[in-house]
Scaffold this active site. Structure first.
Site, mmCIF file in Angstrom:
data_model
loop_
_atom_site.group_PDB
_atom_site.id
_atom_site.type_symbol
_atom_site.label_atom_id
_atom_site.label_comp_id
_atom_site.label_asym_id
_atom_site.label_seq_id
_atom_site.Cartn_x
_atom_site.Cartn_y
_atom_site.Cartn_z
ATOM 1 N N ARG A 13 0.840 -1.200 0.000
ATOM 2 C CA ARG A 13 0.000 0.000 0.000
ATOM 3 C C ARG A 13 0.885 1.264 0.000
ATOM 4 N NH1 ARG A 13 -0.600 4.704 2.577
ATOM 5 N NH2 ARG A 13 -0.323 3.681 4.585
ATOM 6 N N ASP A 14 1.502 1.550 1.137
ATOM 7 C CA ASP A 14 2.315 2.764 1.242
ATOM 8 C C ASP A 14 3.456 2.730 0.226
ATOM 9 O OD1 ASP A 14 3.011 5.188 2.277
ATOM 10 O OD2 ASP A 14 3.387 4.498 4.308
ATOM 11 N N HIS A 205 5.133 4.063 12.751
ATOM 12 C CA HIS A 205 5.215 4.059 11.279
ATOM 13 C C HIS A 205 6.202 5.159 10.883
ATOM 14 C CE1 HIS A 205 2.914 3.879 7.265
ATOM 15 N NE2 HIS A 205 3.623 4.984 7.138
ATOM 16 N N HIS A 207 9.098 6.872 8.142
ATOM 17 C CA HIS A 207 9.708 6.992 6.810
ATOM 18 C C HIS A 207 11.167 7.409 6.997
ATOM 19 C CE1 HIS A 207 6.236 6.594 3.987
ATOM 20 N NE2 HIS A 207 5.608 6.653 5.145
ATOM 21 N N CYS A 238 4.555 9.158 -0.197
ATOM 22 C CA CYS A 238 3.132 9.492 -0.323
ATOM 23 C C CYS A 238 2.938 10.515 -1.431
ATOM 24 C CB CYS A 238 2.618 10.058 0.994
ATOM 25 S SG CYS A 238 0.913 10.618 0.887
ATOM 26 N N ASN A 247 9.183 4.122 3.326
ATOM 27 C CA ASN A 247 9.159 3.683 4.724
ATOM 28 C C ASN A 247 10.504 3.060 5.072
ATOM 29 O OD1 ASN A 247 6.353 3.172 3.444
ATOM 30 N ND2 ASN A 247 5.926 3.306 5.617
HETATM 31 N N1 COA Z 1 -13.135 4.926 -3.223
HETATM 32 C C1 COA Z 1 -13.448 5.134 -4.515
HETATM 33 N N2 COA Z 1 -14.081 6.221 -4.959
HETATM 34 C C2 COA Z 1 -14.416 7.141 -4.038
HETATM 35 C C3 COA Z 1 -14.143 6.986 -2.690
HETATM 36 C C4 COA Z 1 -13.445 5.826 -2.283
HETATM 37 N N3 COA Z 1 -13.114 5.603 -1.009
HETATM 38 N N4 COA Z 1 -14.597 8.058 -2.027
HETATM 39 C C5 COA Z 1 -15.166 8.863 -2.922
HETATM 40 N N5 COA Z 1 -15.076 8.320 -4.147
HETATM 41 C C6 COA Z 1 -15.545 8.836 -5.410
HETATM 42 C C7 COA Z 1 -16.933 9.455 -5.314
HETATM 43 O O1 COA Z 1 -17.894 8.465 -5.463
HETATM 44 C C8 COA Z 1 -16.900 10.405 -6.476
HETATM 45 O O2 COA Z 1 -17.047 9.694 -7.673
HETATM 46 P P1 COA Z 1 -17.705 10.368 -8.981
HETATM 47 O O3 COA Z 1 -16.804 11.498 -9.380
HETATM 48 O O4 COA Z 1 -17.730 9.254 -9.960
HETATM 49 O O5 COA Z 1 -19.056 10.819 -8.526
HETATM 50 C C9 COA Z 1 -15.488 10.935 -6.446
HETATM 51 O O6 COA Z 1 -14.705 9.928 -5.800
HETATM 52 C C10 COA Z 1 -15.357 12.253 -5.711
HETATM 53 O O7 COA Z 1 -15.934 12.127 -4.449
HETATM 54 P P2 COA Z 1 -15.801 13.231 -3.311
HETATM 55 O O8 COA Z 1 -16.575 12.790 -2.124
HETATM 56 O O9 COA Z 1 -16.076 14.592 -3.890
HETATM 57 O O10 COA Z 1 -14.322 13.088 -2.898
HETATM 58 P P3 COA Z 1 -12.994 13.843 -3.315
HETATM 59 O O11 COA Z 1 -12.848 14.034 -4.770
HETATM 60 O O12 COA Z 1 -12.822 15.000 -2.402
HETATM 61 O O13 COA Z 1 -11.948 12.697 -2.867
HETATM 62 C C11 COA Z 1 -11.144 10.947 -1.459
HETATM 63 C C12 COA Z 1 -11.940 12.232 -1.548
HETATM 64 C C13 COA Z 1 -10.968 10.643 0.011
HETATM 65 C C14 COA Z 1 -11.905 9.832 -2.136
HETATM 66 C C15 COA Z 1 -9.783 11.122 -2.198
HETATM 67 O O14 COA Z 1 -9.188 12.313 -1.775
HETATM 68 C C16 COA Z 1 -8.851 9.967 -1.895
HETATM 69 O O15 COA Z 1 -9.032 8.872 -2.377
HETATM 70 N N6 COA Z 1 -7.817 10.205 -1.099
HETATM 71 C C17 COA Z 1 -6.904 9.148 -0.695
HETATM 72 C C18 COA Z 1 -5.507 9.635 -0.836
HETATM 73 C C19 COA Z 1 -4.523 8.561 -0.433
HETATM 74 O O16 COA Z 1 -4.665 7.401 -0.737
HETATM 75 N N7 COA Z 1 -3.469 8.982 0.285
HETATM 76 C C20 COA Z 1 -2.465 8.107 0.713
HETATM 77 C C21 COA Z 1 -2.851 7.231 1.846
HETATM 78 S S1 COA Z 1 -3.010 8.111 3.349
HETATM 79 ZN ZN ZN Z 2 3.554 6.138 5.381
#
Ligand code: COA
Ligand code: ZN
Length: 310
Positions: A13-14, A205, A207, A238, A247
């Site tokens: 994942r990370d 955790h 890095h 990240c 990490n």
């Molecule tokens: N998995 C898949 N799709 C997701 C989702 C999830 N957990 N959460 C929201 N979505 C989808 C929504 O359904 C929407 O889809 P659409 O455009 O087809 O309607 C779209 O994403 C936007 O949704 P919204 O609620 O406006 O979210 P956003 O665009 O602000 O994104 C996150 C929010 C949390 C989904 C996004 O920022 C994200 O995935 N972040 C994770 C980052 C990451 O992995 N960081 C490293 C690990 S810490």
């Molecule tokens: Zn990390």
């Protein structure tokens, strides 16, 4: 105090989330097989996040459906929100990892929420998981430093940790997401938290951005912490934390703690295979410091053997 150390492998994942070269499910499963073969029994397998935000994790559901379930491995799935929780549980996840950054800007950049909103969402998902028989783990990330806001006051980390435990988190992993922490900071944070909650409910955790991850690991170990997130070959970084590198390498932590009398159940030599597969699939030169040492020992042995044969 226990001499058993749990290595929680987060490379899939990370480690992979920021890799430019796409690693197919087949490749992820090959890395996993080699990790399991070396003795790893705790794995953060993927994240159910937006595929637009992190394309490398778009195959989370498929991967979860193909994880080997007969090897005694505990898997976690990272989820950023309710939708991620639902996708993870529908794919068979039994343990989830929620992520709450310690600063406003990191939450905004990482999951599109203010700190306050992210805290509420984390609490709601933890409570729901508890009701539904799913084990919730919580990350408090950017816990010593944030790429957007700089230093983080330990009191913020203590407050967020308290709120996650109050909500029902089974474990809190304190994460130095950008690798800016030093052993003195780590000692203060973990000593305080271990006094409040006991060391068994905490994880660390780190890095290795500034080469301090092993020193930080040791500092946490001295506070009684026995669960460490590590990444095979030091893979990682990240996408939402500019400048952060991988990490701490799994093989380096295994080597350090085993040499110091702790038990991980993991064979460092066998981890080399996992490092090689991860390097082949990502195209990155991987490997912790201990691997260079093992390889130099082998070269010496070979040179001796061929000199004796001449
Ligand atoms: N998995 C898949 N799709 C997701 C989702 C999830 N957990 N959460 C929201 N979505 C989808 C929504 O359904 C929407 O889809 P659409 O455009 O087809 O309607 C779209 O994403 C936007 O949704 P919204 O609620 O406006 O979210 P956003 O665009 O602000 O994104 C996150 C929010 C949390 C989904 C996004 O920022 C994200 O995935 N972040 C994770 C980052 C990451 O992995 N960081 C490293 C690990 S810490
Ligand atoms: Zn990390």
């Amino acid at each position: 105090m226990s001499d058993k150390v749990i290595i929680n492998e987060v490379g899939l994942r990370d480690g992979l989330q920021n890799q430019p070269r796409h690693v197919p499910v087949k490749g992820k499963l090959k890395i996993l097989d080699a990790l399991i073969d070396s003795g790893v029994r705790s794995v953060e397998a993927t994240s159910f996040v937006s595929p637009k935000a992190v394309p490398q994790m778009a195959d989370a559901a498929e991967l979860y459906g193909r994880l080997p379930l007969d090897k005694g491995v505990t898997y976690q799935a990272l989820v950023p929100n309710e939708k991620g929780y639902e996708r993870a549980v529908a794919s068979g996840a039994k343990t989830i990892a929620l992520v709450l950054a310690s600063t406003e800007q990191m939450n905004v950049k990482n999951i599109g929420m203010s700190l306050e909103r992210a805290t509420e969402v984390n609490i709601a998902v933890i409570k729901r998981a508890k009701r539904e028989g799913i084990i919730p783990r919580s990350y408090i990330s950017t816990a010593v430093g944030c790429p957007y806001e700089g230093d983080v006051a330990p009191e913020v980390v203590f407050d967020l940790t308290a709120r996650m435990f109050e909500a029902g988190a089974a474990e809190v992993a304190v994460a130095d997401t950008i690798g800016s922490g030093n052993p003195a900071q780590v000692k203060f944070i973990f000593e305080t938290l271990a006094n409040r909650y006991g060391p068994d409910r905490l994880a660390a955790h780190f890095h290795d951005t500034r080469g301090l991850a092993l020193a930080n690991t040791w500092a946490a170990l001295e506070c009684g912490i026995r669960t460490f997130d590590t990444s095979i070959g030091g893979l990682g970084g990240c996408p939402f934390a500019p400048g952060a590198t991988g990490n701490v390498a799994t093989e380096d932590v295994v080597h350090m703690v085993e040499r110091s009398g702790f038990e991980t159940g993991i064979d460092v030599e066998k981890l080399r295979k996992a490092v090689k597969i991860a390097a082949d699939y990502t195209g990155q030169a991987l490997g912790g410091r201990v691997l260079s040492w093992i390889e130099s020992q082998e070269r010496r042995k070979q040179a001796k053997a061929s000199a004796a044969a001449e």
